[in-house]
Design a protein around this motif. Structure first.
Motif, PDB file in Angstrom:
ATOM      1  N   ALA A  17     -12.364  31.775 -42.558  1.00 34.94           N
ATOM      2  CA  ALA A  17     -11.519  31.347 -43.531  1.00 34.94           C
ATOM      3  C   ALA A  17     -12.798  31.667 -44.347  1.00 34.94           C
ATOM      4  N   LEU A  18     -14.483  31.538 -44.854  1.00 37.59           N
ATOM      5  CA  LEU A  18     -15.051  31.900 -45.950  1.00 37.59           C
ATOM      6  C   LEU A  18     -14.770  33.905 -46.220  1.00 37.59           C
ATOM      7  N   THR A  19     -13.869  34.482 -45.510  1.00 40.66           N
ATOM      8  CA  THR A  19     -13.586  36.125 -46.248  1.00 40.66           C
ATOM      9  C   THR A  19     -12.402  35.693 -46.632  1.00 40.66           C
ATOM     10  N   ALA A  20     -11.668  34.663 -46.519  1.00 37.69           N
ATOM     11  CA  ALA A  20     -10.608  34.176 -47.013  1.00 37.69           C
ATOM     12  C   ALA A  20     -10.823  33.603 -48.931  1.00 37.69           C
ATOM     13  N   LEU A  21     -11.303  32.963 -48.558  1.00 33.69           N
ATOM     14  CA  LEU A  21     -12.081  31.712 -49.933  1.00 33.69           C
ATOM     15  C   LEU A  21     -12.785  33.596 -50.782  1.00 33.69           C
ATOM     16  N   GLN A  22     -13.167  34.250 -50.187  1.00 33.04           N
ATOM     17  CA  GLN A  22     -14.193  34.797 -51.543  1.00 33.04           C
ATOM     18  C   GLN A  22     -12.675  35.964 -52.063  1.00 33.04           C
ATOM     19  N   ARG A  23     -11.736  35.627 -50.763  1.00 31.49           N
ATOM     20  CA  ARG A  23     -10.340  36.461 -51.806  1.00 31.49           C
ATOM     21  C   ARG A  23      -9.846  35.542 -52.894  1.00 31.49           C
ATOM     22  N   VAL A  24      -9.397  34.347 -53.126  1.00 31.41           N
ATOM     23  CA  VAL A  24      -8.350  33.488 -53.073  1.00 31.41           C
ATOM     24  C   VAL A  24      -9.644  32.578 -53.878  1.00 31.41           C
ATOM     25  N   ALA A  25     -10.845  32.505 -54.371  1.00 31.67           N
ATOM     26  CA  ALA A  25     -11.519  31.341 -54.462  1.00 31.67           C
ATOM     27  C   ALA A  25     -11.741  30.776 -55.766  1.00 31.67           C
ATOM     28  N   LEU A  26     -11.509  32.159 -56.953  1.00 28.78           N
ATOM     29  CA  LEU A  26     -10.765  31.917 -58.047  1.00 28.78           C
ATOM     30  C   LEU A  26      -9.570  31.463 -58.938  1.00 28.78           C
ATOM     31  N   ARG A  27      -8.382  32.086 -58.161  1.00 32.11           N
ATOM     32  CA  ARG A  27      -7.286  31.600 -58.513  1.00 32.11           C
ATOM     33  C   ARG A  27      -6.342  30.180 -57.930  1.00 32.11           C
ATOM     34  N   ASP A  28      -5.931  29.660 -59.167  1.00 33.10           N
ATOM     35  CA  ASP A  28      -4.895  28.474 -58.861  1.00 33.10           C
ATOM     36  C   ASP A  28      -3.306  28.305 -59.001  1.00 33.10           C
ATOM     37  N   ASP A  29      -2.739  30.031 -58.587  1.00 28.66           N
ATOM     38  CA  ASP A  29      -1.563  30.418 -58.644  1.00 28.66           C
ATOM     39  C   ASP A  29      -1.309  29.628 -56.927  1.00 28.66           C
ATOM     40  N   PRO A  30      -0.286  28.930 -56.681  1.00 29.33           N
ATOM     41  CA  PRO A  30       0.249  28.945 -55.523  1.00 29.33           C
ATOM     42  C   PRO A  30      -0.233  28.782 -54.541  1.00 29.33           C
ATOM     43  N   PRO A  31       0.138  30.307 -54.159  1.00 28.61           N
ATOM     44  CA  PRO A  31      -0.247  31.408 -52.753  1.00 28.61           C
ATOM     45  C   PRO A  31      -1.791  31.132 -52.904  1.00 28.61           C
TER      46      PRO A  31
END
Length: 418
Positions: A17-31
């Protein structure tokens, strides 16, 4: 799907989960919102996970029905982990999401939706509905398609759900087979939490599930022993775990008739002797100072009981009181729960290791929140449960020392009307 979303999805599939968050933590698009929600759920941050998944579903909008349905399923799974059972909507939204996913070829997530709906129903004791959800056709009456090869984690959850239904119904052979499938799938999935859940379910088969009370004293019974006793045509079984009377294939549910059940249990525990009138009044009507009105009421209730259990046994008046006389030369056995009293069902629910809110416990048990709060206070004073959190965030868990027996027979089940 862009590369960052794909990388985050692969990390989540692998439990990172931590690696996944690093990839999308700053994004607010639906996916990205959906992936962040799933990652937060894997990290145990359930309130934040549900907020993100709801935002994602709103952002996808009705034109992306498959993505919205997946968010609905993911949020429902998080709610189940939180033991949030009181949304008032029942399984309808999940089953609608399952139909949408099935119609668009996403059979894996459609099955996941039905499993979440079934497991919620099982927690509420609505076992026949849960079995129906697992076996139900899709909304357009076409057969529901199950993927030929499930992901190992989903296969383990499906097998665990079948095993729990079988255990609740005392179908021990079916439960063992389903647990074996769940164990193999969980090992292949390599998810420690899932492996622990399967191991816990396996352990239920080897723990005492009830106490047999009879002329020879008290004896601990395993689930398979209870199943064998309940199936016996030679024994009249008064089941204080499920509040019913059994003899072979004949069952008389008395969960909605507490006075009738208290009377038949008292008579069964006195068998083959009779039960004293004063003792019956004290036990059933909870008074130590009986008068003529109590004795008159006892006669009336005994008349009702005699008529009610006529297919299985008679009730004979004696000089001292009343005696149970089973038909066909049967013996009498009383199945008592491992934990007596109204708190037993609470302990049974809390024994799953999850943190329950008072409202969820009340919904599962069919009692008022005030009744549940009083029972929890008594259990807490005895060191059997403990509270975590404050105010609306307060949750209840079983104390670690509450082990050594299974309370599966005390779990709530919707009783049929007598």
């Amino acid at each position: 799907m862009d590369s960052m979303i794909a990388a985050a999805a692969r990390a989540l599939a692998g439990g990172d989960a931590l690696t996944a968050l690093q990839r999308v933590a700053l994004r607010d698009d639906p996916p990205a919102l959906a992936l962040r929600g799933i990652a937060m759920a894997q990290l145990g941050e359930h309130p934040r996970a549900r907020e993100l998944l709801r935002r994602a579903a709103r952002a996808f909008g009705p034109h992306e029905s498959v993505a919205c349905a997946r968010c609905v399923v993911a949020e429902a799974e998080v709610a189940l982990a939180q033991r949030d059972l009181g949304d008032g909507k029942g399984p309808a939204p999940l089953l609608a999401a399952a139909h949408t996913l099935q119609a668009h070829g996403d059979t894996t997530n459609a099955l996941q939706a039905r499993l979440v709906a079934a497991r919620r129903l099982i927690l509420l004791g609505r076992l026949s509905e849960a079995a129906g959800v697992l076996a139900a056709p899709s909304a357009d009456s076409t057969p529901t398609v199950v993927p030929a090869r499930l992901p190992p984690a989903l296969a383990a959850v499906a097998a665990l759900t079948r095993a729990e239904l079988a255990l609740r119904a005392l179908q021990i052979d079916a439960a063992r087979a389903a647990l074996q499938q769940a164990e193999e799938a969980a090992q292949h999935a390599g998810v420690p939490a899932l492996q622990a859940e399967v191991a816990h379910a396996h352990a239920l088969l080897g723990q005492p599930a009830a106490r047999l009370l009879g002329p020879r004293g008290e004896q601990a019974l395993l689930l398979q022993d209870v199943a064998a006793l309940r199936a016996s045509a030679d024994t009249l079984v008064v089941d204080a775990c499920r509040h019913a009377v059994h003899a072979g294939d004949v069952a008389l549910p008395l969960a909605r008739r507490p006075v009738m059940f208290a009377l038949v249990r008292a008579l069964a525990q006195a068998w083959p002797d009779d039960a004293d009138r004063e003792a019956l009044i004290a036990t059933v009507f909870r008074t130590r100072h009986p008068d003529e009105t109590h004795r008159a009421r006892l006669r009336v209730e005994m008349g009702r009981l005699r008529k009610l259990i006529a297919p299985l046994a008679g009730v004979e008046a004696t000089a001292r009181g009343f005696a149970l006389r089973p038909l066909a030369g049967r013996s009498v056995a009383v199945l008592a729960p491992p934990v007596e009293g109204e708190q037993g069902a609470l302990l049974a629910l809390l024994a799953d290791g999850a943190a329950w809110s008072t409202s969820a416990l009340a919904l599962a048990l069919g009692d008022s929140q005030r009744t549940v709060q009083r029972a929890l206070a008594e259990l807490e004073s005895g060191g059997l449960v403990r509270a975590i959190g404050q105010a609306r965030a307060r949750r209840w868990v079983a104390a670690p020392m509450v082990v050594g027996f299974t309370t599966i027979l005390l779990l709530p089940a919707s009783p049929p009307n007598p």
